[in-house]
Write a protein that holds these residues in place. Structure first.
Motif, PDB file in Angstrom:
ATOM      1  N   UNK A   1      56.012  39.258  40.987  1.00  7.45           N
ATOM      2  CA  UNK A   1      54.769  39.059  40.218  1.00  7.45           C
ATOM      3  C   UNK A   1      54.929  37.897  39.243  1.00  7.45           C
ATOM      4  N   UNK A   2      56.067  37.877  38.575  1.00  6.09           N
ATOM      5  CA  UNK A   2      56.271  36.816  37.586  1.00  6.09           C
ATOM      6  C   UNK A   2      56.264  35.444  38.265  1.00  6.09           C
ATOM      7  N   UNK A   3      56.950  35.349  39.393  1.00  6.18           N
ATOM      8  CA  UNK A   3      56.960  34.063  40.111  1.00  6.18           C
ATOM      9  C   UNK A   3      55.555  33.675  40.574  1.00  6.18           C
ATOM     10  N   UNK A   4      54.718  34.696  40.771  1.00  3.05           N
ATOM     11  CA  UNK A   4      53.379  34.413  41.303  1.00  3.05           C
ATOM     12  C   UNK A   4      52.388  33.989  40.223  1.00  3.05           C
ATOM     13  N   UNK A   5      52.481  34.595  39.018  1.00  2.42           N
ATOM     14  CA  UNK A   5      51.358  34.379  38.069  1.00  2.42           C
ATOM     15  C   UNK A   5      51.764  33.944  36.657  1.00  2.42           C
ATOM     16  N   UNK A   6      53.058  33.682  36.436  1.00  2.00           N
ATOM     17  CA  UNK A   6      53.499  33.423  35.054  1.00  2.00           C
ATOM     18  C   UNK A   6      52.928  32.131  34.468  1.00  2.00           C
ATOM     19  N   UNK A   7      52.384  31.252  35.320  1.00  2.00           N
ATOM     20  CA  UNK A   7      51.828  29.990  34.805  1.00  2.00           C
ATOM     21  C   UNK A   7      50.380  30.131  34.351  1.00  2.00           C
ATOM     22  N   UNK A   8      49.761  31.287  34.569  1.00  2.00           N
ATOM     23  CA  UNK A   8      48.342  31.423  34.232  1.00  2.00           C
ATOM     24  C   UNK A   8      48.187  31.841  32.768  1.00  2.00           C
ATOM     25  N   UNK A   9      47.207  31.266  32.066  1.00  2.00           N
ATOM     26  CA  UNK A   9      47.057  31.547  30.626  1.00  2.00           C
ATOM     27  C   UNK A   9      46.963  33.040  30.334  1.00  2.00           C
ATOM     28  N   UNK A  10      47.570  33.440  29.205  1.00  2.00           N
ATOM     29  CA  UNK A  10      47.667  34.867  28.856  1.00  2.00           C
ATOM     30  C   UNK A  10      46.316  35.490  28.552  1.00  2.00           C
ATOM     31  N   UNK A  11      45.384  34.678  28.046  1.00  2.00           N
ATOM     32  CA  UNK A  11      44.059  35.150  27.610  1.00  2.00           C
ATOM     33  C   UNK A  11      44.151  36.091  26.409  1.00  2.00           C
ATOM     34  N   UNK A  12      45.280  36.081  25.729  1.00  2.00           N
ATOM     35  CA  UNK A  12      45.472  36.980  24.584  1.00  2.00           C
ATOM     36  C   UNK A  12      44.364  36.817  23.547  1.00  2.00           C
ATOM     37  N   UNK A  13      43.911  35.576  23.341  1.00  2.00           N
ATOM     38  CA  UNK A  13      42.906  35.351  22.298  1.00  2.00           C
ATOM     39  C   UNK A  13      41.551  34.949  22.845  1.00  2.00           C
ATOM     40  N   UNK A  14      41.396  35.098  24.141  1.00  2.00           N
ATOM     41  CA  UNK A  14      40.125  34.654  24.734  1.00  2.00           C
ATOM     42  C   UNK A  14      39.519  35.746  25.606  1.00  2.00           C
ATOM     43  N   UNK A  15      39.781  37.006  25.290  1.00  2.00           N
ATOM     44  CA  UNK A  15      39.289  38.092  26.131  1.00  2.00           C
ATOM     45  C   UNK A  15      37.778  37.979  26.314  1.00  2.00           C
ATOM     46  N   UNK A  16      37.343  38.113  27.547  1.00  2.00           N
ATOM     47  CA  UNK A  16      35.914  38.062  27.838  1.00  2.00           C
ATOM     48  C   UNK A  16      35.391  36.645  28.056  1.00  2.00           C
ATOM     49  N   UNK A  17      36.173  35.632  27.697  1.00  2.00           N
ATOM     50  CA  UNK A  17      35.724  34.248  27.905  1.00  2.00           C
ATOM     51  C   UNK A  17      36.267  33.733  29.225  1.00  2.00           C
ATOM     52  N   UNK A  18      35.612  32.703  29.715  1.00  2.00           N
ATOM     53  CA  UNK A  18      36.094  32.032  30.919  1.00  2.00           C
ATOM     54  C   UNK A  18      37.122  30.991  30.525  1.00  2.00           C
ATOM     55  N   UNK A  19      38.271  30.988  31.169  1.00  2.00           N
ATOM     56  CA  UNK A  19      39.233  29.924  30.903  1.00  2.00           C
ATOM     57  C   UNK A  19      39.324  29.094  32.169  1.00  2.00           C
ATOM     58  N   UNK A  20      39.086  27.807  32.048  1.00  2.00           N
ATOM     59  CA  UNK A  20      39.005  27.027  33.272  1.00  2.00           C
ATOM     60  C   UNK A  20      40.069  25.945  33.375  1.00  2.00           C
ATOM     61  N   UNK A  21      41.043  25.973  32.434  1.00  2.00           N
ATOM     62  CA  UNK A  21      42.113  24.990  32.628  1.00  2.00           C
ATOM     63  C   UNK A  21      43.489  25.637  32.533  1.00  2.00           C
ATOM     64  N   UNK A  22      44.405  25.076  33.312  1.00  2.00           N
ATOM     65  CA  UNK A  22      45.790  25.528  33.268  1.00  2.00           C
ATOM     66  C   UNK A  22      46.373  25.077  31.933  1.00  2.00           C
TER      67      UNK A  22
END
Ligand SMILES: C[S@@+](CC[C@H](N)C(=O)[O-])C[C@H]1O[C@@H](n2cnc3c(N)ncnc32)[C@H](O)[C@@H]1O
Length: 356
Positions: free
Chosen positions: A194-215
């Motif tokens: 799992x870590x190898x698969x998704x560790x590069x994606x933003x945590x969203x810790x401070x953006x819950x509910x928002x769309x994040x569109x950049x790496x």
């Protein structure tokens, strides 16, 4: 240029199976399903393929397929009839309408006599009713001249960061030779985690509910590089805004743990087998579901986003899911992992003949 074998995909959903076959060099002519949001996703991501919204238990749908194909040769028919009726956890009614949907596969194979067909279903179907369902499928296709093989495959063996087992039937027309399923590409100790698969994606810790569109970083592993390809926009990476008690509860579960790790009196409302499960960072994920919200990120206190689930299903990042969040979760959770489909497609190529 090498000939591309043509494919008809029945019960195509958003097109995980089609995507894998496309990656293996096939040309998908048509995807058929009766779920409009899934078909919108299919059309958005499979340029050059047609879609048909139709009920595959109705005979007029077969005429509509005929009309669209307009005499074009179909080399391979692929399909994953819905598996709920066959599922070991669902109802076990043999007469369930959903069980009869494999007749759609039989009807189209009878009409188009493809060189090969593929049917994918849940592993439980292999032993259901003491193997009667499986035997019936083999018998019907054998009568039509197909040499039928079936095997339970595990997606992690083919580079998918997920343990998802599927029963796959392959039939080869007028063939002395039986289809040999692809050997695993990886040993269990080499599985993509799992870590190898998704560790590069933003945590969203401070953006819950928002769309994040950049790496926020470059790819950190080979798998991430493969999934990103040339994609520069991060699609479908939006978290559910969980209630505080959900965040507080999951915060108490360690990496790879579940409700059994919670202190007494906490999380009592969900106490079944899969409740409050955090993915294990050092293993492939368990089977991605259709959005039941029982599985959580291995590190962050939230459910995986659609993009994270898509990564665990080996959909490349430029594959965009349309519809509302629930529809997107269903599309991802229902799909055949692309890399497993690709492995089957690559192997099947060896058995097909250029008949032009
Ligand atoms: C397991 S999903 C298929 C997933 C697909 N093979 C993939 O890899 O993405 C089963 C699909 O069957 C479709 N379906 C169920 N009953 C149907 C029917 N009677 N006619 C047409 N499609 C149907 C559902 O809408 C769903 O998309």
């Amino acid at each position: 240029m090498e000939k591309k074998y043509t494919v008809l995909d029945l019960f195509c959903g958003c097109g995980g199976l089609s995507k894998g076959f496309e990656m293996a060099g096939y040309q998908i002519l048509l995807g058929v399903d009766f779920n409009e949001p899934a078909l919108r996703t299919y059309a958005h991501n499979h340029h050059g393929s047609r879609t048909l919204c139709g009920d595959l238990s109705a005979s007029e749908t077969f005429d509509a397929i005929d009309g669209i194909l307009d005499g074009k040769r179909i080399d391979v028919i692929i399909g994953g009839p819905p598996c709920q009726g066959f599922s070991l956890t669902g109802t076990r009614q043999f007469d369930d309408e959903r069980n009869k949907l494999y007749l759609a596969m039989i009807e189209t194979v009878r009409r188009y006599k493809p060189q090969a067909f593929l049917i994918e279903n849940v592993p439980g179907m292999a032993t259901l009713y003491k193997g009667e369902v499986r035997n019936e499928i083999v018998r019907r296709f054998t009568e039509m001249g197909y040499n039928v093989s079936s095997q339970i495959l595990c997606s992690a063996d083919y580079g998918v960061p997920q343990i998802r087992k599927r029963l796959v039937f392959i039939g080869l027309l007028n063939s002395e030779e039986s289809f040999q399923f692809p050997e695993p590409y990886l040993k269990p100790e080499e599985y993509v985690t799992c870590e190898q698969a998704i560790s590069d994606l933003p945590s969203l810790e401070h953006t819950l509910g928002d769309d994040v569109s950049s790496y926020e970083s470059g790819p950190l592993t080979e798998y991430q590089k493969l999934m990103r390809g040339a994609c520069e926009i991060l699609h479908n990476h939006k978290s559910i805004d969980h209630k505080q008690f959900v965040k507080d509860t999951i915060a108490l579960v360690p990496d790879g743990g579940n409700y059994k790790d919670l202190p007494e009196g906490v999380g009592e409302s969900r106490k079944f087998n899969m409740a409050w499960t955090r993915y294990a960072s050092n293993k492939p994920s368990r089977t991605i579901d259709t959005g039941h919200r029982n599985n959580f990120h291995y590190k962050w206190n939230r459910c995986p986003t659609v993009r994270e689930s898509a990564r665990l299903q080996s959909f490349p990042d430029d594959f965009v899911f349309l519809g509302n969040k629930g529809q997107q979760d269903r599309q991802v959770g229902n799909a055949v992992p692309c890399l497993m489909a690709k492995a089957i497609g690559v192997q099947l190529h060896k058995y097909l003949k250029n008949e032009e």
